[in-house]
Design a protein around this motif. Structure first.
Motif, PDB file in Angstrom:
ATOM      1  N   CYS A 190      53.997  39.316  24.210  1.00 19.61           N
ATOM      2  CA  CYS A 190      54.407  38.127  24.969  1.00 19.61           C
ATOM      3  C   CYS A 190      53.987  38.210  26.424  1.00 19.61           C
TER       4      CYS A 190
ATOM      5  N   VAL B 197      54.119  34.549  28.033  1.00 18.87           N
ATOM      6  CA  VAL B 197      55.300  33.810  27.599  1.00 18.87           C
ATOM      7  C   VAL B 197      56.517  34.729  27.695  1.00 18.87           C
ATOM      8  N   THR B 198      57.695  34.162  27.503  1.00 14.50           N
ATOM      9  CA  THR B 198      58.938  34.909  27.661  1.00 14.50           C
ATOM     10  C   THR B 198      59.080  35.973  26.581  1.00 14.50           C
ATOM     11  N   PRO B 199      59.254  37.238  26.946  1.00 17.66           N
ATOM     12  CA  PRO B 199      59.400  38.288  25.935  1.00 17.66           C
ATOM     13  C   PRO B 199      60.789  38.270  25.310  1.00 17.66           C
TER      14      PRO B 199
ATOM     15  N   LEU C 217      57.756  36.149  18.381  1.00 19.68           N
ATOM     16  CA  LEU C 217      56.871  35.618  19.420  1.00 19.68           C
ATOM     17  C   LEU C 217      57.056  34.124  19.663  1.00 19.68           C
TER      18      LEU C 217
ATOM     19  N   ASP D 164      58.712  30.598  23.251  1.00 23.50           N
ATOM     20  CA  ASP D 164      58.137  29.592  24.147  1.00 23.50           C
ATOM     21  C   ASP D 164      57.185  28.631  23.445  1.00 23.50           C
ATOM     22  N   TYR D 165      56.851  28.898  22.193  1.00 27.08           N
ATOM     23  CA  TYR D 165      55.829  28.111  21.503  1.00 27.08           C
ATOM     24  C   TYR D 165      56.455  27.042  20.602  1.00 27.08           C
TER      25      TYR D 165
END
Length: 355
Positions: free
Chosen positions: A194, A199-201, A308, A311-312
């Motif tokens: 991430c 993106v945010t882990p 993962l 954020d997606y």
């Protein structure tokens, strides 16, 4: 005395033959994860078919397989059985030597995908080291030249940024009886991916870990035929994943991130995203952004992808072992999504299955 010994041997042999013939046949071998030969009908091939049947249905077959493996490893001192060795209770496949041609074949397939679909995308790759990377050298077993493999990938994929997972994994992060990594141990690896993707882990406290009741006997358990305790498989769940939906392009059905219909599967690992699938899309209504991610992956991606998605809005998983890359444009619209190539050293070193 010899007369009684002969009678004993013949009696034992006859009892085993009757057992094999009249006891109901087993349909599958749980240990070997394959269907077993069934009682043949009388035909021109009866002799050959009966030989296969008698070998597969031999009484106490799994026990005899274990005795044979113990004899080879304990009595004869062989360091592995069927290419599998044990170290501190963990089964490891001896992956040796490095097949440079196979790695180049994989890179060539990835290059064609990039040229056709991904020139407008941010591309990344991460190699999943097999257990031998961590356990082979310390147990004094042969291992492939991992440094050369990683250098080949870097030289062959200049259009993708590497995310190195080696520092955030260890041998303990893999199932003892199987090839795969343990989902409950993947937060550091997921965080590294991430952070590389921007993106945010994930955080461990964001998930509830639920153990499955059924014990997990991985693929190495059957191949090694050695006494081993089973693993426990965990699901990492939270409200965000519970709201995600998974669309299977093969069945044209929508399901969940964890497929509980697979609890009775030969391979319990199939619970993660339904196992081997050519093309899946995870829709995340709770996404923090409208970004999309495409993951070209092998089976290791099944347990990683759910970690993962935060954020997606959409994560698409593509397994080119089961779908021709040239056909992807019929199903997917490539328009500059983030792209991650996530492949294990096991697949890269034996990449003939990549279409």
């Amino acid at each position: 005395m010899k007369k009684y010994q002969t009678i004993l041997v013949l009696g034992l042999w006859g009892a085993l033959a009757l057992w094999a013939w009249f006891i109901p046949s087993k349909q599958i071998s749980e240990a070997e994860r394959r269907p077993l030969a069934q009682k043949p009908a009388f035909s021109d091939t009866f002799t050959t078919d009966f030989e296969s049947y008698s070998l597969d249905q031999f009484p106490l077959r799994d026990s005899f397989r274990t005795l044979k493996s113990l004899f080879h490893t304990v009595v004869l001192g062989q360091r592995d059985n069927n290419g599998i060795y044990l170290t501190d209770g963990t089964a490891v496949k001896q992956e040796y030597p490095l097949n440079a041609d196979s790695v180049n074949h994989a890179i060539g397939r990835f290059q064609k995908i990039y040229d056709k679909y991904l020139t407008e995308s941010r591309c990344f790759y991460a190699i999943v080291p097999d257990k031998g990377y961590y356990l082979g050298e310390e147990s004094e077993h042969l291992t492939m030249d991992y440094d050369t493999l990683y250098a080949q990938a870097a030289a062959g994929m200049p259009w993708a940024e590497e995310i190195d997972l080696r520092p955030v994994l260890s041998g303990a992060d893999y199932y003892r009886t199987d090839t795969h990594w343990r989902q409950e141990s993947l937060i550091p690896a997921a965080a590294a991916l991430c952070e590389g993707l921007g993106v945010t882990p994930p955080k461990a406290e964001d998930f509830a870990m639920t153990p499955l009741e059924r014990p997990f006997y991985g693929v190495y358990y059957g191949q090694a035929a050695l006494p081993m305790e089973p693993d426990t498989l965990y699901l990492m769940a939270n409200d965000l994943l519970a709201r995600c939906t998974v669309y299977d392009y093969e069945t044209e059905k929508t399901g969940s991130v964890y497929d509980l219909t697979k609890l009775g599967s030969r391979d319990l690992y199939d619970v993660y995203l339904s196992g081997a699938k050519a093309l899946l899309t995870i829709e995340n209504p709770g996404a923090k952004t409208d970004r999309e991610l495409v993951i070209f992956r092998d089976s290791f991606g099944s347990s990683m992808a759910p970690l993962l998605v935060s954020d997606y809005a959409k994560v698409t998983l593509v397994d080119i072992r089961y779908v021709q890359p040239e056909l992807l444009e019929q199903f997917l619209d490539f328009h500059g999504q983030d792209v991650l190539f996530l492949y294990s050293t096991l697949v890269l070193n034996s990449s003939a299955a990549l279409k």
